[in-house]
Design an enzyme around this catalytic site. Structure first.
Site, PDB file in Angstrom:
ATOM      1  CB  CYS A   1      -0.928   0.020   1.202  1.00  0.00           C
ATOM      2  SG  CYS A   1      -2.266  -1.174   1.052  1.00  0.00           S
ATOM      3  CG  HIS A   2       0.558   3.809   2.025  1.00  0.00           C
ATOM      4  ND1 HIS A   2      -0.427   3.061   2.621  1.00  0.00           N
ATOM      5  CD2 HIS A   2      -0.067   4.751   1.284  1.00  0.00           C
ATOM      6  CE1 HIS A   2      -1.602   3.554   2.258  1.00  0.00           C
ATOM      7  NE2 HIS A   2      -1.412   4.571   1.447  1.00  0.00           N
ATOM      8  N   GLY A   3       4.437   1.086   0.963  1.00  0.00           N
ATOM      9  CA  GLY A   3       5.865   0.800   0.917  1.00  0.00           C
ATOM     10  C   GLY A   3       6.573   0.676   2.246  1.00  0.00           C
TER      11      GLY A   3
ATOM     12  N   PRO B   1       6.448   4.197   5.951  1.00  0.00           N
ATOM     13  CG  PRO B   1       4.327   4.415   4.986  1.00  0.00           C
ATOM     14  CD  PRO B   1       5.696   3.844   4.743  1.00  0.00           C
TER      15      PRO B   1
END
Lengths: 193, 478
Positions: free
Chosen positions: A156-158, A171
């Site tokens: 999703c956001h690495g 994150p």
């Protein structure tokens, strides 16, 4: 108040302006508030997980069935959990390095649970399958991507997790959570929500 | 009646608001509404009904969160509400008993309106809107009763949809559209659930119209005499009637709680605790108690009239029993509102009230069973005679019949059975049903012409003064 309260004289004039009608108003409002609260409680509590849902909040897993270097995923009450059978190399990399420098410092041992014999079993790592960033399910060895640190990668956001499920990059603020679980035999674990 | 608004905004905000959305003024005027000072406790049922509607909507929204409208899962989902959901038992018991409480209150409210002539000029529209609400309540309750998917749910709904099928020409298509298939099934359950959720909000909308219409002429009152002097005859709605209604609602909720906590299943039917089985109808199909009088009228019609078969005639009578309420304001030809001053109408009304309740008992009982027996039971010998015709011999003497039986050849197949004679529930329901229609269609129209009413008080203030034995108007204390 004075218009209706005029017929009931203030008690001995000691408390100017306070009448028996004031008492009735306060008493009535108090009883009403108590009644409303008593009725509101069941109507809020019915939203909670029901008894049958709560009854499905644990599961037993045979960890001997997990292939070496891979993992199985189980759903308990709809929540995903990872049970990973780590290779000696993965264990070594999980134990290496200065963990105090990590974003969410934790040693590999602190993320393991003692087996029936009283010893930690470093080969089996059990973590929550929910990324601590926004709740996606990270991909792992079975999906062909383990991220830069050999553990899991959240598409999703690495966020990158290492072989102990600790966040190393991206994150996510916390490590993958370790669920409540215990060894009921050398090969069986019971995970509870 | 309310006249110009007396509300005056005081603070900056209320002044600002009053020029944009005068909702505070609206509320203030409602609370200040001049209400006859002599309203008795029968007038509290409007407030009680508002509370009932709110309770049904709130509990219903919660139940819809847990209920599954699927014939395979509906019954189990209701069991889950009763056993697994926290306080689900409480919320469902409130909802199920709330329907009964709602109807209890609405019947008292309607009888009150009929006794005090609240449907008469200028309140016809209030009454008609009320009958619309009542009709929607029956539709909502009927569809709600199907949802738990018990035996009574299924077979009760089968009976009602078949009733509609009895209407010539349009009956069959309507029935098919209602069921969405050849029989009651998943499509029926889903549309009933959808409509059961929708209709209470329609009811709430019509309640707003009902109250709006009420606020044009203002409340009727036990004397039926119109308000002549707002100052002498009325008091503001708040605090006088907010407190009185509030007290009555609390008393009503105690009765409500008694059922919910101590007799939660007393008003239901045991057969509905068995999951629906389309292959087996329960021995005795009955609707919920509040629909029983109409069910009795339906079953009372066992005869054809000319080309109209009994089945259709029963449906006509049943719907007619509700339709007649719509035209009640024009059937009652008397100018006098309150039956306090109509001695003949008052007696006939009391009989009407008993007949309505009596019809309820008729609906609950097997029409072929007896209300009471004519004397002790007798015995009957039944056999087939030599001409192959059935024969029946009734006697008090068992021994003699027994001897006759053994004298007959074995081919006669003789048997002795109990023979009872009595007054059938069917006959009672025919008498009471006839009275129901006579009251509306004959007595009320005629009485307005032939009845001599008693003298009425000059005003509401006058009647209150007389009751409390005070001669001077100034002493009319409140």
């Amino acid at each position: 108040m004075s218009e209706h309260g005029s017929k009931t004289a203030p008690i001995a004039g000691a408390h100017a302006g306070e009448t028996r009608r004031d008492f009735i108003h306060i008493a009535a409002a108090t009883v009403t508030a108590g009644g409303v609260a008593a009725v509101a409680w069941p109507f809020v509590q019915q939203l909670a997980p029901a008894a049958d849902t709560r009854a499905l909040s644990s599961a037993e897993v045979d960890v001997s069935k997990v292939p070496l270097g891979s993992e199985i995923r189980v759903l308990i009450g709809g929540q995903p959990f990872f049970i990973r059978h780590r290779t000696p190399g993965e264990i070594a990399s999980a134990k290496a390095g200065d963990t105090a420098q990590l974003r969410d410092p934790a040693t590999d041992d602190s993320r393991l649970v003692k087996g029936a014999d009283g010893n930690l079993n470093p080969a089996i790592l059990v973590t929550s399958g929910t990324c601590t960033h926004l709740g996606c399910v990270p991909v792992g060895p079975a999906q062909g991507s383990v991220g830069e640190f050999g553990g899991w990668y959240c598409p999703c956001h690495g966020s990158h997790y290492d072989t102990s499920g600790r966040v190393r990059k991206g994150p996510a603020p916390k490590n993958l959570a370790i669920p409540k679980y215990e060894y009921s035999s050398p090969t069986m674990i019971k995970i509870s929500l | 009646m309310s006249g110009p608004s007396t509300y005056e905004p005081k603070s900056g905000f209320t002044k600002w608001m009053d020029e944009r959305l005068p909702i505070i003024r609206f509320g203030a005027d409602l609370m200040d509404f001049p209400t006859p000072k002599n309203l008795n406790y029968w007038w509290t049922f409007g407030g009680i009904l508002a509370a009932c509607l709110a309770i049904q909507i709130v509990t219903g929204i919660v139940l819809a969160m847990h209920y599954v409208a699927n014939t395979q899962m509906a019954f189990a989902s209701v069991e889950r509400i009763m056993r697994d959901i926290d306080f689900g038992w409480l919320i469902r018991n409130i909802h199920a008993n709330g329907a009964s409480m709602f109807f209890l209150a609405v019947y008292i409210h309607m009888f009150r309106g009929m006794y005090y002539g609240s449907y008469k000029n200028p309140r016809e529209v209030i009454w008609i809107l009320g009958v619309v609400i009542y009709f929607l309540m029956m539709a909502t309750a009927f569809m709600g009763y199907v949802l738990p998917w018990g035996q009574m749910s299924f077979h009760g709904s089968a009976v009602i949809t078949n009733l509609i099928g009895a209407i010539p020409l349009i009956g069959e298509p309507i029935k098919t559209y209602l069921m969405g298939g050849p029989a009651i099934g998943d499509p029926t359950l889903n549309r009933f659930f959808s409509l059961h959720y929708l209709l209470p909000f329609v009811i709430a909308g019509i309640v707003v119209l009902h109250i709006w219409a009420l606020h044009v002429p203002g409340n009727n009152n036990p004397t039926g005499v119109s308000v002549k002097d707002v100052k002498k005859d009325t008091v503001p709605f708040h605090p006088y009637y907010t407190v009185k209604d509030g007290f009555a609602i609390v008393i009503f909720l105690i009765l409500f709680a008694l059922f919910v906590f101590y007799f939660p299943n007393a008003l239901g039917h045991a057969d509905n605790s068995v999951e629906a089985n389309p292959l087996q109808t329960p021995a005795h199909i009955v609707p919920e108690w509040y629909l029983l009088p109409f069910y009795a009228i339906l079953r009372a019609v066992t005869f054809d009239i000319g080309p109209i078969p009994a089945k259709l005639l029963g449906v006509i009578a049943m719907f007619g029993a509700i339709v007649v309420l719509f035209i009640l304001p024009w059937l009652d030809t008397s100018k006098v509102r309150s039956m306090r001053y109509r001695p003949v109408a008052r007696s006939l009304f009391v009989v009407f009230a008993f007949a309505s309740v009596g019809l309820g008992f008729c609906g609950a009982n097997d029409p072929d069973k007896f209300v009471f027996n004519f004397g002790p039971d007798k015995v009957a010998l039944v056999y087939t005679d030599t001409n192959r015709q059935p024969q029946r011999e009734v006697s008090d003497d068992y021994a003699a019949l027994r001897a006759r039986q053994s004298a007959l050849p074995p081919t006669a197949g003789a048997a002795i059975e109990v023979q009872s004679e009595g007054f059938k529930w069917l006959w009672l329901s025919q008498i009471l049903g006839a009275y129901y229609f006579l009251y509306f269609l004959v007595f009320l129209p005629l009485l307005g012409v032939i009845e001599k009413p008693k003298p009425r008080p000059a005003s509401i203030a006058d009647s209150v003064r007389k009751k409390h034995g005070s001669a001077t108007p100034a002493a009319a204390a409140h």
